[in-house]
Scaffold this active site. Structure first.
Site, mmCIF file in Angstrom:
data_model
loop_
_atom_site.group_PDB
_atom_site.id
_atom_site.type_symbol
_atom_site.label_atom_id
_atom_site.label_comp_id
_atom_site.label_asym_id
_atom_site.label_seq_id
_atom_site.Cartn_x
_atom_site.Cartn_y
_atom_site.Cartn_z
ATOM 1 N N GLU A 92 8.006 4.627 -6.414
ATOM 2 C CA GLU A 92 9.014 3.688 -6.944
ATOM 3 C C GLU A 92 10.434 4.235 -6.721
ATOM 4 O O GLU A 92 11.286 4.185 -7.615
ATOM 5 C CB GLU A 92 8.781 3.430 -8.441
ATOM 6 C CG GLU A 92 7.408 2.908 -8.796
ATOM 7 C CD GLU A 92 7.177 1.454 -8.401
ATOM 8 O OE1 GLU A 92 8.132 0.764 -7.961
ATOM 9 O OE2 GLU A 92 6.027 1.004 -8.510
ATOM 10 N N GLN A 110 12.939 3.225 -5.233
ATOM 11 C CA GLN A 110 14.097 2.310 -5.313
ATOM 12 C C GLN A 110 14.870 2.504 -6.618
ATOM 13 O O GLN A 110 16.046 2.175 -6.697
ATOM 14 C CB GLN A 110 13.657 0.843 -5.151
ATOM 15 C CG GLN A 110 12.867 0.244 -6.300
ATOM 16 C CD GLN A 110 11.366 0.489 -6.204
ATOM 17 O OE1 GLN A 110 10.910 1.282 -5.391
ATOM 18 N NE2 GLN A 110 10.594 -0.194 -7.036
ATOM 19 N N GLY A 129 0.791 -1.233 0.000
ATOM 20 C CA GLY A 129 0.000 0.000 0.000
ATOM 21 C C GLY A 129 0.817 1.273 0.000
ATOM 22 O O GLY A 129 0.330 2.325 0.402
#
Ligand SMILES: [Zn+2]
Length: 196
Positions: free
Chosen positions: A86, A88, A14
Site C-alpha cells: 500500500e 501509495q 495481484g
C-alpha cells in the site's frame, strides 16, 4: 547498488501476492526481509492479506510521522530487502527516506501500490506521485477490465454507482456498499455517462 522499486497496478492486480512471493523467495534462501505497511489500511490490523489466500504478519505498521530511515537503520539493518505494501499512502518525505535506505544502507526497497486514486487526479496519492518521480525502476503489474481490455483506473462504486468525488479514504458505515473496481478508461467514461 541497491535500488528503489515502484511496482504499481490497479486494484486486484495481484500486487500483494507478488510482494509475498518476493518475501518468500528471500526467506527460502535464508535471507531476512522487512515487510511493512501504512496503518491507513486498518481493516486487517498488522496482517497483509491477499484475495487468493496467502497472508503474513508485517514487521511493523507505520503512520505518516514514522521516520522510516531511522526505524530501518535502528532495527532492520541486517535485512536483504524492504517490502512496502500500500505504498501509495507513504508521504513524500517517507519515499525520500526509503531512497536514503537504498543509498546509505545498500538495501533494496520494493514498493507496491496504486498509481492513481479513484478521482483520476494527479497528486491523489502523495506516495505514488513521489515514487513515480524518483524510483530507480518502475514497473506496471497489469490486470484486466470487465470488458477484457487492460484496466488502468481504480473506480469507486457506492451501491453500484460510480462516484468521482468524496474523501480519499472512505469509512465503511455498514449501510452503503463500497466497492473498488479496476476498469479501463472507456468503461470509466461509460459509467460516468450512465451508459453502463
Ligand atoms: Zn473496460
Amino acid at each position: 547498488m541497491a535500488k528503489l522499486y515502484f511496482r504499481y497496478g490497479a486494484m486486484g492486480c495481484g500486487k500483494t501476492m507478488q510482494l509475498l512471493q518476493v518475501a518468500f523467495n528471500y526467506e527460502e534462501r535464508g535471507h531476512q526481509v522487512c515487510v511493512i505497511k501504512p496503518n491507513t489500511d486498518t481493516k486487517h490490523g498488522e496482517h497483509i492479506y491477499t484475495r487468493i489466500g496467502p497472508e503474513r504478519k508485517t514487521d511493523f505498521c507505520f503512520d505518516k510521522t514514522t521516520n522510516l530511515y531511522e526505524k530501518i537503520t535502528k532495527e532492520y539493518q541486517n535485512v536483504s530487502c524492504v517490502l512496502v505494501d500500500e505504498a501509495q499512502f507513504l508521504t513524500k518525505k517517507q519515499v525520500d527516506e526509503l531512497m536514503k535506505v537504498t543509498i546509505d544502507l545498500d538495501i533494496p526497497v520494493m514498493c507496491y501500490g496504486l498509481r492513481l486514486n479513484f478521482k483520476r487526479e494527479d497528486g491523489g496519492f502523495e506516495g505514488a506521485t513521489r515514487l513515480l518521480q524518483i524510483a530507480h525502476e518502475i514497473t506496471e503489474i497489469k490486470t484486466i477490465c470487465e470488458c477484457g481490455k487492460k484496466a488502468t483506473l481504480n473506480a469507486r462504486f457506492l451501491n453500484g454507482q460510480l462516484v468521482t468525488t468524496g474523501p480519499d479514504i472512505l469509512i465503511d458505515d455498514g449501510k452503503t456498499k463500497i466497492e473498488y473496481r479496476a476498469i479501463c478508461p472507456a468503461c470509466y467514461e461509460k459509467y460516468q455517462k450512465g451508459e453502463k
